[in-house]
Design a protein around this motif. Structure first.
Motif, PDB file in Angstrom:
ATOM      1  N   LEU A  42     -52.765  51.651  72.275  1.00  0.00           N
ATOM      2  CA  LEU A  42     -51.816  50.959  71.535  1.00  0.00           C
ATOM      3  C   LEU A  42     -51.234  49.985  72.587  1.00  0.00           C
ATOM      4  O   LEU A  42     -51.076  50.211  73.646  1.00  0.00           O
ATOM      5  CB  LEU A  42     -50.907  51.691  71.160  1.00  0.00           C
ATOM      6  CG  LEU A  42     -51.071  52.742  69.916  1.00  0.00           C
ATOM      7  CD1 LEU A  42     -50.039  53.849  69.448  1.00  0.00           C
ATOM      8  CD2 LEU A  42     -51.887  52.155  68.925  1.00  0.00           C
ATOM      9  N   SER A  43     -50.835  48.722  71.997  1.00  0.00           N
ATOM     10  CA  SER A  43     -50.269  47.584  72.726  1.00  0.00           C
ATOM     11  C   SER A  43     -48.882  47.642  72.683  1.00  0.00           C
ATOM     12  O   SER A  43     -48.239  47.996  71.511  1.00  0.00           O
ATOM     13  CB  SER A  43     -50.853  46.228  72.530  1.00  0.00           C
ATOM     14  OG  SER A  43     -49.974  45.238  73.160  1.00  0.00           O
ATOM     15  N   LYS A 312     -45.173  55.168  78.282  1.00  0.00           N
ATOM     16  CA  LYS A 312     -45.168  56.577  78.655  1.00  0.00           C
ATOM     17  C   LYS A 312     -46.415  57.661  78.155  1.00  0.00           C
ATOM     18  O   LYS A 312     -46.354  58.580  78.676  1.00  0.00           O
ATOM     19  CB  LYS A 312     -43.610  57.453  78.162  1.00  0.00           C
ATOM     20  CG  LYS A 312     -42.548  57.131  79.266  1.00  0.00           C
ATOM     21  CD  LYS A 312     -41.532  58.240  78.956  1.00  0.00           C
ATOM     22  CE  LYS A 312     -40.243  57.872  79.520  1.00  0.00           C
ATOM     23  NZ  LYS A 312     -39.043  58.429  78.469  1.00  0.00           N
ATOM     24  N   GLY A 313     -46.853  56.949  77.407  1.00  0.00           N
ATOM     25  CA  GLY A 313     -48.041  57.881  76.498  1.00  0.00           C
ATOM     26  C   GLY A 313     -47.462  58.738  75.676  1.00  0.00           C
ATOM     27  O   GLY A 313     -48.296  59.985  75.552  1.00  0.00           O
ATOM     28  N   ASP A 314     -46.230  58.717  75.321  1.00  0.00           N
ATOM     29  CA  ASP A 314     -45.623  59.947  74.534  1.00  0.00           C
ATOM     30  C   ASP A 314     -45.736  59.414  72.939  1.00  0.00           C
ATOM     31  O   ASP A 314     -45.027  58.697  72.154  1.00  0.00           O
ATOM     32  CB  ASP A 314     -43.911  59.900  74.840  1.00  0.00           C
ATOM     33  CG  ASP A 314     -43.230  60.868  74.135  1.00  0.00           C
ATOM     34  OD1 ASP A 314     -43.852  61.252  73.146  1.00  0.00           O
ATOM     35  OD2 ASP A 314     -42.233  61.319  74.572  1.00  0.00           O
ATOM     36  N   MET A 315     -46.777  60.008  72.237  1.00  0.00           N
ATOM     37  CA  MET A 315     -47.160  59.893  71.036  1.00  0.00           C
ATOM     38  C   MET A 315     -46.252  60.116  69.686  1.00  0.00           C
ATOM     39  O   MET A 315     -45.779  59.458  69.009  1.00  0.00           O
ATOM     40  CB  MET A 315     -48.584  60.223  70.647  1.00  0.00           C
ATOM     41  CG  MET A 315     -49.707  59.486  69.941  1.00  0.00           C
ATOM     42  SD  MET A 315     -49.128  57.727  69.930  1.00  0.00           S
ATOM     43  CE  MET A 315     -49.711  57.289  68.363  1.00  0.00           C
ATOM     44  N   ASP A 316     -45.452  61.327  70.094  1.00  0.00           N
ATOM     45  CA  ASP A 316     -44.421  61.896  69.089  1.00  0.00           C
ATOM     46  C   ASP A 316     -43.258  60.717  69.137  1.00  0.00           C
ATOM     47  O   ASP A 316     -42.771  60.427  68.176  1.00  0.00           O
ATOM     48  CB  ASP A 316     -43.819  63.372  69.665  1.00  0.00           C
ATOM     49  CG  ASP A 316     -44.893  64.031  69.493  1.00  0.00           C
ATOM     50  OD1 ASP A 316     -46.020  63.961  68.549  1.00  0.00           O
ATOM     51  OD2 ASP A 316     -44.797  65.373  70.164  1.00  0.00           O
ATOM     52  N   LYS A 317     -42.875  60.360  70.348  1.00  0.00           N
ATOM     53  CA  LYS A 317     -41.664  59.577  70.517  1.00  0.00           C
ATOM     54  C   LYS A 317     -42.104  58.265  69.978  1.00  0.00           C
ATOM     55  O   LYS A 317     -41.131  57.294  69.310  1.00  0.00           O
ATOM     56  CB  LYS A 317     -41.198  59.358  71.987  1.00  0.00           C
ATOM     57  CG  LYS A 317     -40.107  58.509  72.362  1.00  0.00           C
ATOM     58  CD  LYS A 317     -38.801  59.072  72.205  1.00  0.00           C
ATOM     59  CE  LYS A 317     -37.616  58.359  72.886  1.00  0.00           C
ATOM     60  NZ  LYS A 317     -36.374  58.361  72.138  1.00  0.00           N
ATOM     61  N   THR A 318     -43.112  57.743  70.183  1.00  0.00           N
ATOM     62  CA  THR A 318     -43.880  56.174  69.671  1.00  0.00           C
ATOM     63  C   THR A 318     -43.593  56.352  68.113  1.00  0.00           C
ATOM     64  O   THR A 318     -43.184  55.557  67.535  1.00  0.00           O
ATOM     65  CB  THR A 318     -45.423  56.312  70.179  1.00  0.00           C
ATOM     66  OG1 THR A 318     -45.217  56.278  71.428  1.00  0.00           O
ATOM     67  CG2 THR A 318     -45.868  54.785  69.481  1.00  0.00           C
ATOM     68  N   SER A 319     -44.283  57.535  67.369  1.00  0.00           N
ATOM     69  CA  SER A 319     -44.001  57.562  66.169  1.00  0.00           C
ATOM     70  C   SER A 319     -42.695  57.639  65.512  1.00  0.00           C
ATOM     71  O   SER A 319     -42.420  56.849  64.828  1.00  0.00           O
ATOM     72  CB  SER A 319     -44.886  58.914  65.536  1.00  0.00           C
ATOM     73  OG  SER A 319     -46.096  58.929  66.103  1.00  0.00           O
TER      74      SER A 319
END
Ligand code: HC3
Length: 395
Positions: A42-43, A312-319
């Motif tokens: 993801l960019s 940060k590579g934090d997928m939960d936070k990204t979503s």
């Protein structure tokens, strides 16, 4: 499609998600915004920011304004266009090591900035004018030299061996001093390097630049394995409209590297008139307002929490952060529907006809495809003049 271990750029940890992604793209529906990519690809850049790639070197952008000879002027427009290919289609690869999935802009999202250098001030306004389908419109102008570029684009993807992307839309380059227009068509894209996990863009087929002064440029793209065998190759010819067999100039090389401009058909001992080295010139950076001074609709401010979570590579936070933006957008659309109105675009207006496009499109036998871009979008200088601060700075 299956991923190979050999030469893979995907870490052991990401292998599973990458192969699920490769399986899923074989059946996706053509709308790139609906493609779900693994977190590591993801960019943090939104597609509204891509409009800035049209100007890497403001002096190359404005150079045609100083050329009195019409054929040489058309050649300089072609040279500038070719200079935009590297930033547009390969700069992310150079910076990030691979092409990543950009953020899908929300309706009304803005990206505003300016370049300052020996060409003076060159300004950029980019706005997401449609969300379904996603369409970005832009206007870039340098008042001192009387040069303006405006256009809009959407993308339609399909899968056959790899991801193929058709660009729908066009750009129009205008020179005040000569009251001249150039219609620019946009290249078809396909993604290479998917199997090895390091995607990059390759251009294919051909595009055109049609001038109102009677010149046509045809650019043919080729990747590895075609005549020269080099990636990102092209050949281009500039000829009087309708006289394809009588080229005035022939250009060839690699759009990520260097190209050479020769007289006539470029064969035998044709005179070299100019060269361009995409790697030699340092780009002029775009100046944007500091994030805290930006309007909430401006890309970098609107997406800052999503971008931080991606970094940060934090997928939960990204979503989570993405869903806040999506929910706000849903609420806005509901409110507009209830009040019987549409979102007011800040800088662009939908028009029914675009006479200059129609005139220049004739020799190319192309049409405007307004149904695929939710309309025809034109920069509206009245809106720009009356835009609230900070949007109207230096307009
Ligand atoms: C296809 C693309 C999104 C669209 C990008 C466009 C066409 C946008 C308008 C600009 O003026 C020019 C431009 C340049 C690059 C295009 C992107 C390249 C890759 C991206 C795909 C959606 C990403 C594919 C995802 C993945 C995971 C395979 O990298």
């Amino acid at each position: 499609m299956s991923s190979k271990d050999e030469g893979s750029a995907v870490s052991a940890q990401n292998k599973g998600s990458w192969s699920s992604f490769l399986k899923s793209i074989a059946t996706f529906n053509g709308d790139l915004s609906t493609m779900t990519a693994p977190a590591f690809i993801l960019s943090t850049t939104s597609l509204t920011e891509f409009s800035a790639y049209w100007v890497e070197h403001p002096s190359v952008f404005v150079a045609p304004a100083k050329e009195p000879d019409p054929a040489k002027r058309a050649l300089l427009v072609l040279k500038w266009f070719l200079s935009t290919l590297k930033p547009s289609y390969s700069s992310r690869n150079e910076k990030l090591g691979s092409e990543k999935k950009p953020l899908n802009p929300f309706l009304g999202e803005l990206y505003l900035g300016r370049w300052e250098d020996e060409a003076g001030t060159t300004q950029l306004v980019s706005e997401q004018v449609s969300h379904h389908p996603p369409v970005t419109a832009y206007c870039i102008w340098n008042a001192q030299h009387g040069v303006r570029l405006q256009g809009y684009n959407a993308q339609k993807a399909s899968f056959s061996r790899t991801i193929n992307v058709k660009q729908i839309g066009h750009a129009l380059y205008h020179l005040d001093g000569y009251n001249e227009d150039y219609l620019i068509t946009l290249p078809a894209i396909h993604i290479e390097g998917l199997i090895t996990g390091s995607p990059y863009v390759e251009l294919n087929k051909s595009t055109y630049i049609q001038s109102s002064s009677g010149f046509t440029a045809k650019i043919e793209y080729a990747g590895k394995g075609w005549v020269s065998g080099k990636k990102n190759s092209f050949t281009a010819q500039l000829y009087p409209t309708g006289k394809e067999k009588e080229p005035l100039y022939t250009l060839d090389g690699q759009w990520t590297d260097s190209f050479i401009i020769k007289e006539g058909d470029g064969k035998h001992k044709a005179r070299v008139v100019d060269t361009y080295d995409a790697k030699a010139l340092k780009g002029t950076p775009l100046i944007t307002a500091p994030i805290e001074q930006q309007d909430p609709l401006e890309s970098q401010r609107a997406w800052q929490k999503v971008a931080a979570a991606i970094v940060k590579g934090d997928m939960d936070k990204t979503s989570y952060e993405k869903s806040i933006i999506e929910n706000q957008q849903r609420e806005l659309r509901k409110k507009e529907a209830a009040e019987g109105r549409e979102w007011e675009r800040a800088f662009f207006t939908k028009v029914d006809r675009y006479p200059i496009f129609e005139q220049l499109a004739k020799p190319l036998a192309i049409s405007i495809d307004a149904d695929k871009t939710n309309g025809i979008w034109l920069f509206d200088s009245n809106k720009a003049m009356n835009a609230k601060p900070p949007f109207n700075k230096n307009m």
